[in-house]
Design an enzyme around this catalytic site. Structure first.
Site, PDB file in Angstrom:
ATOM      1  N   ASP A 104       0.780  -1.242   0.000  1.00 52.93           N
ATOM      2  CA  ASP A 104       0.000   0.000   0.000  1.00 52.93           C
ATOM      3  C   ASP A 104       0.811   1.291   0.000  1.00 52.93           C
ATOM      4  OD1 ASP A 104       0.895   0.204   2.666  1.00 52.93           O
ATOM      5  OD2 ASP A 104      -0.954  -0.675   3.461  1.00 52.93           O
ATOM      6  N   HIS A 119       6.207  -8.105  -1.156  1.00 52.33           N
ATOM      7  CA  HIS A 119       5.089  -8.494  -2.020  1.00 52.33           C
ATOM      8  C   HIS A 119       4.763  -7.447  -3.090  1.00 52.33           C
ATOM      9  CE1 HIS A 119       3.531 -11.496   1.278  1.00 52.33           C
ATOM     10  NE2 HIS A 119       4.609 -11.923   0.655  1.00 52.33           N
ATOM     11  N   CYS A 127       3.616  -5.731 -17.299  1.00 52.78           N
ATOM     12  CA  CYS A 127       2.990  -6.623 -18.276  1.00 52.78           C
ATOM     13  C   CYS A 127       3.128  -8.060 -17.793  1.00 52.78           C
ATOM     14  CB  CYS A 127       3.651  -6.440 -19.638  1.00 52.78           C
ATOM     15  SG  CYS A 127       3.092  -7.678 -20.823  1.00 52.78           S
ATOM     16  N   CYS A 149       2.973  -5.478 -26.379  1.00 52.80           N
ATOM     17  CA  CYS A 149       3.300  -6.843 -26.827  1.00 52.80           C
ATOM     18  C   CYS A 149       2.062  -7.732 -26.866  1.00 52.80           C
ATOM     19  CB  CYS A 149       4.371  -7.453 -25.922  1.00 52.80           C
ATOM     20  SG  CYS A 149       3.737  -8.118 -24.371  1.00 52.80           S
ATOM     21  N   THR A 187       1.002  -8.881  11.492  1.00 56.11           N
ATOM     22  CA  THR A 187       0.930  -9.921  10.466  1.00 56.11           C
ATOM     23  C   THR A 187       0.451 -11.223  11.081  1.00 56.11           C
ATOM     24  OG1 THR A 187       2.130 -11.239   8.811  1.00 56.11           O
ATOM     25  CG2 THR A 187       3.441 -10.395  10.664  1.00 56.11           C
ATOM     26  N   SER A 188      -0.398 -11.937  10.318  1.00 57.19           N
ATOM     27  CA  SER A 188      -0.884 -13.233  10.808  1.00 57.19           C
ATOM     28  C   SER A 188       0.222 -14.270  10.705  1.00 57.19           C
ATOM     29  CB  SER A 188      -2.090 -13.670   9.978  1.00 57.19           C
ATOM     30  OG  SER A 188      -1.710 -13.825   8.624  1.00 57.19           O
ATOM     31  N   ASN A 212       0.482  -7.407  18.056  1.00 55.27           N
ATOM     32  CA  ASN A 212      -0.684  -7.906  17.329  1.00 55.27           C
ATOM     33  C   ASN A 212      -1.793  -8.165  18.346  1.00 55.27           C
ATOM     34  OD1 ASN A 212      -2.561  -9.520  15.802  1.00 55.27           O
ATOM     35  ND2 ASN A 212      -0.896 -10.082  14.413  1.00 55.27           N
TER      36      ASN A 212
HETATM   37  P1  OAD Z   1      -3.474 -10.835   7.443  1.00 56.60           P
HETATM   38  O1  OAD Z   1      -4.783 -10.256   7.029  1.00 56.60           O
HETATM   39  O2  OAD Z   1      -3.261 -12.281   7.247  1.00 56.60           O
HETATM   40  O3  OAD Z   1      -3.242 -10.555   8.980  1.00 56.60           O
HETATM   41  C1  OAD Z   1      -3.424  -9.307   9.554  1.00 56.60           C
HETATM   42  C2  OAD Z   1      -2.965  -9.383  10.987  1.00 56.60           C
HETATM   43  O4  OAD Z   1      -3.047  -8.086  11.540  1.00 56.60           O
HETATM   44  C3  OAD Z   1      -3.790 -10.309  11.879  1.00 56.60           C
HETATM   45  O5  OAD Z   1      -2.921 -11.147  12.608  1.00 56.60           O
HETATM   46  C4  OAD Z   1      -4.525  -9.326  12.824  1.00 56.60           C
HETATM   47  O6  OAD Z   1      -4.692  -9.859  14.121  1.00 56.60           O
HETATM   48  C5  OAD Z   1      -3.574  -8.169  12.844  1.00 56.60           C
HETATM   49  N1  OAD Z   1      -4.207  -6.853  13.108  1.00 56.60           N
HETATM   50  C6  OAD Z   1      -5.445  -6.416  12.808  1.00 56.60           C
HETATM   51  N2  OAD Z   1      -5.608  -5.144  13.170  1.00 56.60           N
HETATM   52  C7  OAD Z   1      -4.435  -4.750  13.714  1.00 56.60           C
HETATM   53  C8  OAD Z   1      -3.956  -3.513  14.291  1.00 56.60           C
HETATM   54  N3  OAD Z   1      -4.724  -2.430  14.348  1.00 56.60           N
HETATM   55  N4  OAD Z   1      -2.680  -3.493  14.753  1.00 56.60           N
HETATM   56  C9  OAD Z   1      -1.892  -4.582  14.690  1.00 56.60           C
HETATM   57  N5  OAD Z   1      -2.288  -5.746  14.162  1.00 56.60           N
HETATM   58  C10 OAD Z   1      -3.530  -5.839  13.682  1.00 56.60           C
HETATM   59  O7  OAD Z   1      -2.343  -9.977   6.724  1.00 56.60           O
HETATM   60  P2  OAD Z   1      -0.814 -10.331   6.462  1.00 56.60           P
HETATM   61  O8  OAD Z   1      -0.233 -11.053   7.612  1.00 56.60           O
HETATM   62  O9  OAD Z   1      -0.174  -9.100   6.019  1.00 56.60           O
HETATM   63  O10 OAD Z   1      -0.018 -11.584   0.366  1.00 56.60           O
HETATM   64  O11 OAD Z   1      -0.949 -11.319   5.251  1.00 56.60           O
HETATM   65  C11 OAD Z   1       0.212 -11.739   4.613  1.00 56.60           C
HETATM   66  C12 OAD Z   1       0.007 -11.824   3.141  1.00 56.60           C
HETATM   67  O12 OAD Z   1      -1.143 -12.613   2.844  1.00 56.60           O
HETATM   68  C13 OAD Z   1      -0.292 -10.517   2.457  1.00 56.60           C
HETATM   69  O13 OAD Z   1       0.858  -9.782   2.136  1.00 56.60           O
HETATM   70  C14 OAD Z   1      -0.979 -10.955   1.222  1.00 56.60           C
HETATM   71  C15 OAD Z   1      -1.921 -11.939   1.848  1.00 56.60           C
HETATM   72  O14 OAD Z   1      -2.485 -12.815   1.027  1.00 56.60           O
HETATM   73  C16 OAD Z   1      -0.208 -11.611  -0.950  1.00 56.60           C
HETATM   74  O15 OAD Z   1      -1.100 -11.004  -1.507  1.00 56.60           O
HETATM   75  C17 OAD Z   1       0.809 -12.451  -1.657  1.00 56.60           C
END
Ligand code: OAD
Length: 249
Positions: A104, A119, A127, A149, A187-188, A212
């Protein structure tokens, strides 16, 4: 108690620091996470399925449209306190690396530099066939544009089923191995190889902190956990560091 004495001491000593962020850090800016509850026109779709090479191959128009929507949504957001504290922290620590799974651009907008984007970035296009970079503005809201192309234009992000950019993941691994402090924020930790980084750092001797509101696979490895949203948690950390500095002066 967050932040603990140990964490504050590491920051005071200017420990080599790596931060890994995920969608959670941008949640307070209004960017929907991937695994959280969706409340939008796209609620009926699972973002984990749309962000995949299989989805693009099967329904490129739908995936393109979803990214246009996300891009527009993100364009209307601003960095929050969490992004801002990380940008300030970078100025304070001589060896600081920010690795993000987010596409973002909010870290950069908050002033963070040399961000390792694992990512990709939603504001870039390329492309699908020849890989040529394409300016977003060239295509506005057009339906699935095409390259000279003949290939389909796609956002320059990493999808499920694709490799991460080599240089970025190599740099992230190298920094994580050498980190003394690793902060895993919002991050999850369910998507690899990004999710390996905190564990790698911990195994290499780093002090591992998770911020988290929910438990994740990283929690069991963490030395310190803050179950608070990243905005307020990082604001607290920043205020604590500043009061520390005042005492030392
Ligand atoms: P997720 O949506 O899997 O996880 C978001 C995490 O943020 C969860 O563990 C929530 O508990 C936590 N969360 C929510 N609100 C929050 C806040 N205000 N402060 C702190 N934490 C909070 O997102 P990602 O872990 O980023 O990849 O997912 C990883 C990847 O999966 C992404 O980059 C994307 C996705 O599919 C691709 O598109 C390849």
């Amino acid at each position: 108690m967050f932040p603990t004495k140990q964490l504050k001491e590491l920051l005071r000593k200017q420990a080599r620091t790596v931060v890994l962020t995920g969608a959670g850090i941008s949640a307070e800016s209004g960017v929907p996470t991937f695994r959280g509850n969706q409340d939008s026109l796209w609620s009926k779709f699972d973002p984990r399925e749309l962000a995949s090479i299989d989805a693009f191959m099967a329904k490129p128009g739908l995936v393109w449209e979803w990214y246009l929507w996300r891009r527009k949504l993100i364009g209307g957001t601003v960095p929050n306190a969490g992004h801002e504290v990380l940008a300030k922290l970078q100025k304070l620590l001589p060896d600081f690396t920010l690795v993000t799974q987010n596409v973002d651009n909010l870290h950069q907008r908050a002033g963070s530099e040399h961000v390792i984007e694992l990512h990709g970035n939603i504001h870039r296009n390329k492309c699908f066939d020849c890989g040529k970079a394409m300016d977003v503005d060239e295509f506005g809201s057009e339906q699935l544009p095409r390259c000279n192309c003949g290939g389909m234009i796609r956002p320059d992000v990493v999808w499920f089923g694709e490799m991460l950019p080599e240089r970025e993941i190599a740099a992230a691994i190298d920094k994580s191995r050498r980190a003394e402090l690793f902060l895993c924020i919002g991050t999850s930790a369910e998507v690899y190889p990004a999710a390996d980084l905190p564990v790698l750092a911990k195994r290499s001797g780093a002090y591992l902190v998770e911020i988290n509101p929910e438990e994740t696979q990283i929690s069991a490895h963490a030395d310190e956990i803050c179950r608070v949203n990243s905005g307020p948690a990082l604001t607290d950390l920043w205020q604590d560091m500043n009061s520390m500095t005042e005492v030392h002066h």
